[in-house]
Design an enzyme around this catalytic site. Structure first.
Site, PDB file in Angstrom:
ATOM      1  N   SER A 189     -63.498 -54.287   3.527  1.00 16.69           N
ATOM      2  CA  SER A 189     -63.685 -53.304   2.453  1.00 16.69           C
ATOM      3  C   SER A 189     -63.822 -53.927   1.075  1.00 16.69           C
ATOM      4  CB  SER A 189     -62.532 -52.301   2.459  1.00 16.69           C
ATOM      5  OG  SER A 189     -61.290 -52.978   2.352  1.00 16.69           O
ATOM      6  N   GLU A 201     -57.551 -42.652 -11.173  1.00 13.48           N
ATOM      7  CA  GLU A 201     -56.331 -43.382 -10.858  1.00 13.48           C
ATOM      8  C   GLU A 201     -56.757 -44.674 -10.176  1.00 13.48           C
ATOM      9  OE1 GLU A 201     -57.741 -41.293  -8.866  1.00 13.48           O
ATOM     10  OE2 GLU A 201     -57.718 -42.389  -6.965  1.00 13.48           O
ATOM     11  N   LYS A 254     -65.476 -49.154  -3.052  1.00 10.30           N
ATOM     12  CA  LYS A 254     -65.163 -48.061  -3.976  1.00 10.30           C
ATOM     13  C   LYS A 254     -66.397 -47.601  -4.758  1.00 10.30           C
ATOM     14  CE  LYS A 254     -60.634 -47.872  -3.164  1.00 10.30           C
ATOM     15  NZ  LYS A 254     -59.993 -46.687  -2.555  1.00 10.30           N
TER      16      LYS A 254
END
Ligand SMILES: Cc1ncc(COP(=O)(O)O)c(C=O)c1O
Lengths: 458, 267
Positions: free
Chosen positions: A404, A128, A106
């Site tokens: 990830s 969010e 991210k």
């Protein structure tokens, strides 16, 4: 580095930017902008600023320096032979986004959007978050760049990812638990949009995945494609060839698009997205948007989504907060419809089995999201080897999996699933036997039992 | 001629603004909500915006969300909305459907247009559909003679005001404040500025103002510069506080008096 003489043109080193979306953000029939008019000016401003920024050498240099010095890029590629023993004989390489600062992919996107926020002169960011990883990444970038930060998070998710709530608060962000609707990611996005439309003069919305209205799907892809650009070069360098398949979990789809993009022109490379199958697609309790949904409009774009006959969004279910989303980015819908990528569901039990296996065989605790991709690799490896194809010239098939994120945030959920820890005794869930050895194939063979209170966790 | 423009034009001919009221279908249940819409018309509403319940109402504040959530859970859909359309037409007001885009897309755009026209609906207001994405709806509304109302906002550029009003038929919805639905203590002066800018490019198209009006005084203030006054949250509050059809009728009477006086002139 391999040369083009040895490796044909498909293996050139700098894959191009895809020709999609078009100027108004459409990937075929998907994407676009389905938002109130009040947001159009802000989206236009973002698009224009981003288009200028992405070709600006000063920005590119600043971005690259941050990625290297702050995030720790490039992330390594790790071969995992003991885990691969459970993949039917395929070889497995992990792209280690779990080693990035803040613990997931991210951060790649957030640093880009935070620089963009400064460029358009806004002082406040909102975001969010589902698993909390995007919220933590945004709070981190805001702290780094002196922006004020508010994160919307479904109340349900604040409970199952309490560690990340604490991290965001330590980083100086305001975390607002969202109590509307299903109290998960979809409702957090609604609240963030409501904040944005009210405060758009001062506030930039740092969107966490490749969904939402144009320009978010294309912009977030461009910021995340570094994963695949690096991995493609790394695999070519160490193996002298491309992988047979690239696998990634798909929530909104940013880590998957991030690793897919460089490989899209490589026709011989299968692109496989793993969706959250929850209790099983047949049970209706899942988040497998492309497998179990239909095209429609949600959160500003046309894409596949889970919806009923009235066009109401159906609540999704997954043990993984980061995949618990009834929508998916429009580029995935497009790649699916043109047949360039395939999307498969992975159940909670399959994901947790793969989670345990990676912990015990390789000493790597993955995010539960990423464990879906690992479970996909177990199954695909077994299929490819059983079919006797996938590899080249008798070599075993080579699978590249996007890891990830790391699993620190999931320790509580996993402990409950596996009946670990000093809480009252619970039957261990799929993936471990009573001696806490990782089991292989228990899930696929139907022998697995579900964790006793896993349902209430998910 | 457009039924919405016709009715708003008739109000203008009386030297007043039109009253446009909003209620969602299905709160607390379909029949009660339809009875409340009839009461809204009896109290003096010219146009009823008939709300389609939607699971993700990104433009709505907490009051409307609270009313819509149970309707979504009860499975209220466009079939029920079409019944409300017939009832509002029978009560003598102009019915317009207010819907986020996905319920219409799911129902089928062409089928929606055909069924809405057959039920006597004037057209639809689509808060999350901009004309740029509306190709199918532009064609279907043309084919079935339906009005289509898009929104403009204080942040709209002059170019967008022009292109959006050009795509509208019936009226243009000026969402006067940046933000979600909900009542506000004061009418912001952004509203009047937006109306002036919109009129400059709208030709004869009526301009109605929504977002925030809750009582007769505010209605009078807005009526001084707009062709229609749109009221939603204040009506929904009557349903939530249990005063129901009587409360809705009384609010309509107050607002209808408001749109008949001009701001600054005491009632
Ligand atoms: C580690 C990790 N992987 C994957 C996801 C899913 O998001 P996306 O599909 O956008 O990569 C998340 C979301 O929170 C995450 O934290």
């Amino acid at each position: 580095m391999t040369t083009s003489a040895v490796h044909p043109p498909e293996e050139r080193l700098e894959p191009a930017r895809p020709t999609w979306p078009d100027a108004t953000g459409h990937f075929g029939v998907f994407g676009g902008r389905f938002v109130p008019e009040a947001l159009i000016a802000a989206l236009d401003e973002l698009t224009e600023a981003y288009e200028a920024m992405r070709v600006d050498p000063a920005f590119l240099a600043e971005f690259a320096a941050l990625q290297r010095d702050y995030t720790g890029r490039p992330s390594p590629v790790t071969e995992v032979p003991r885990f691969a023993e459970h993949c039917g004989g395929a070889r497995v390489l992990l792209k280690r986004e779990d080693l990035n600062h803040t613990g997931s992919h991210k951060i790649n996107n957030v640093l880009g959007q935070a620089l963009l926020t400064k460029r358009i002169g806004k002082q406040r960011v909102i975001a969010e978050t589902g698993a909390g990883q995007h919220g933590v990444a945004t709070a981190t970038a805001a702290a780094l760049m002196g922006l004020s930060c508010t994160v919307y998070m479904g109340e349900e998710d604040t409970r199952r990812q309490a560690l990340n709530v604490a991290r965001m608060r330590l980083l100086g962000a305001e975390v607002i638990p969202v109590t509307t609707g299903s109290r998960t990611l979809k409702d957090a996005i609604n609240e963030a949009f409501r904040d944005w439309v009210t405060n758009v003069e001062t506030t930039n919305y740092v969107f966490g995945t490749v969904a939402g209205p144009h320009p978010f799907p294309a912009m977030v892809r461009d910021f995340q494609r570094v994963i695949g650009d690096e991995a493609r070069g790394q695999v070519l360098e160490r193996e002298g060839r491309l992988p047979d398949a690239v696998l990634a979990c798909v929530g909104g789809g940013s880590n998957a698009i991030g690793i897919f993009t460089a490989f899209v022109p490589d026709d011989g490379v299968r692109l496989v997205g793993l969706e959250a199958g929850g209790d099983g697609v047949g049970t209706g309790r899942h988040a497998a948007t492309i497998t179990g949904g239909a095209p429609g409009v949600l959160h500003g774009a046309r894409s596949y989504l889970l919806q009923d006959d009235n066009g109401q969004t159906i609540e999704s279910h997954s043990i993984s907060a980061g995949l618990d989303y009834p929508g998916v980015g429009p580029e995935h819908s497009y790649l699916h419809d043109i047949g360039r990528a395939e999307y498969r569901p992975v159940t909670d039990a399959e994901a947790m089995e793969a989670f345990a296996l990676l912990c015990r065989t390789e000493g790597i605790i993955p995010a539960i999201e990423s464990a879906h991709a690992l479970a996909g690799a177990m199954r695909l490896g077994q299929e490819l080897v059983a079919q006797g194809d996938g590899g080249r010239g008798g070599e075993p098939p080579l699978l590249l999996v996007n890891l990830s994120g790391r699993g620190d945030k999931d320790v509580e959920t996993a402990s409950r699933w596996f009946g670990l820890g000093d809480r009252e005794h619970v039957e261990p869930g799929a993936g471990m036997d009573t001696d806490q050895q990782p089991t292989d194939g228990a899930v696929t063979s139907g022998d697995a039992v579900r964790g006793q209170d896993a349902g209430s966790q998910a | 001629m457009s039924p919405l423009a016709h009715r708003i034009g008739a109000a203008r001919a009386e030297g007043r603004a039109a009253l446009v009221g909003y209620l969602p279908v299905g709160y607390p249940d379909v029949n009660t909500s339809i009875a409340a819409m009839t009461a809204m018309v009896e109290g003096g509403a010219d146009v009823v915006e008939i709300g389609v319940p939607y699971s993700d109402p990104g433009m709505d504040g907490p009051v409307i969300q609270q009313a819509v959530e149970p309707a979504v859970r009860a499975g209220v859909g466009l079939r029920d909305v079409l019944r409300a359309v017939e009832a509002v037409a029978a009560a003598g007001a102009v019915p317009a459907v207010m819907s986020y885009w996905n319920p219409i897309e799911r129902y089928g755009v062409e089928r929606f247009a055909a069924d809405l026209a057959a039920a006597g609906g004037a057209g639809a207001i689509t808060p999350d559909l901009i004309p740029d994405e509306a190709g199918e709806w532009l064609a279907a509304s043309e084919e079935h003679g339906l009005d289509r109302v898009f929104l403009v906002a204080p942040s709209s550029t002059d170019a967008r005001l022009a292109s959006t009003t050009a795509a509208c038929r019936g009226f243009v919805y000026a969402a006067s404040t940046m933000g979600v639905t909900g009542t506000r203590a004061t009418v912001s002066d952004a509203a009047e500025r937006l109306v002036v800018r919109t009129r400059a490019v709208a030709g004869d198209l009526p301009v109605c103002v929504g977002l925030g009006v809750s009582d007769g005084d505010q209605a009078a203030e807005v009526a001084a510069f707009a062709d229609g006054v749109i009221v939603g949250t204040a009506y929904v509050r009557r349903m939530l506080d249990g005063t129901g059809a009587d409360g809705v009728r009384a609010l309509s009477e107050e607002l209808a008096a408001g749109v008949r006086r001009r701001a600054g002139v005491p009632s």
